[in-house]
Design an enzyme around this catalytic site. Sequence first.
Site: not given
Ligand SMILES: [Zn+2]
Length: 340
Positions: A83, A105, A189, A223, A225-226, A269
């Site tokens: 990640d 990234d 995040h 990303h 995406s909790s 999360t």
């Molecule tokens: Zn991320």
Amino acid sequence: MPLVSMRQLLDEAAKGGYGVGAFNVNNMEQIQSIMEAARETKSPVIIQASRGARAYSQDRFLYHLMIAATEIYPEIPTVLHLDHGNSVETCKSAIEMGFTSVMMDGSLMPDGKTPSSFEYNVDATRQVVEMAHAKGVTVEGEIGCLGGIEDGHGAGLDGLSHLTDPDQAVEFVKQTGLDALAIAIGTSHGAYKFTSKPTGETLKMERLIEIHKRLPNTHLVMHGSSSVPKDLQDIINQYGGKLKPTWGVPVEEIQLGIKNGVRKINVDTDNRLAITGAIRKVFMEKPEEFDPRSYLKPAREAMKKVVALRMTQFGQAGHAGDYTPISLEEMADRYAAVAQ
Ligand SMILES: [Zn+2]
């Protein structure tokens, strides 16, 4: 079965019209939670480790735990994904370690904080694609910047200041040849994503839909995406925690994304909240306990429940046995054939 490439899982998910959760891990209990949830729901899985997780677990511990997972759960196609790789070098070390998928990234500079130029991003991502595809390893890239900071990674922006530009996304995919594309549509995040339930103003689903229309064959990644459900927040606060009120990405928005090209959904999360809530509960209710298993077992069970629920909600449940995993060697041959 050995660890498999992420590309195959996402191709299968696209064919079946479902999404695959990518869950972050740092330790044995988290890996066990995910694998148990995968077995229970018959789901293929993506387990991912950030640079912070690799440092925390000393890398090789994590790798061998993942090998143990493939031995104990041979029926589950399992991907080990890096990640937010911050540089070509980090991705290279992950591939050498045995990761079957990496994220480069390049939306941020190698410091993991400063937004980069489009040219830098293309150049770094393309280098990783060449190196990874030669070994059959999958590559995820990112265009646009997410909000927030997690594990020291992130520009600390609000989620809306660097949304993905659809024209740039098209150009980026063309120039890099990557397998999966993370896009910025307003998510962040960490636990504090939105200060109220997100609306079209704060979570730009129409931007995602537009990008999918322009790139119908690219696997999109959400990303941050909790869902940060209130019941998990409440357990923590009920047992002495002090979380401030916060909102995540509602599951129905993720499901809308899945209908529009999202194949990988990053969730960290929610699992952290579940673990911490379960541990706090034991500490408050049984202050005489001091055997770590007395709180790690309920923590593991709480995370498993969240993961199994997400696997069902994302649609990956029931799909573990749909296909025979392709070896990384075979994947490398396929990439080479396409490149010619
Ligand atoms: Zn991320």
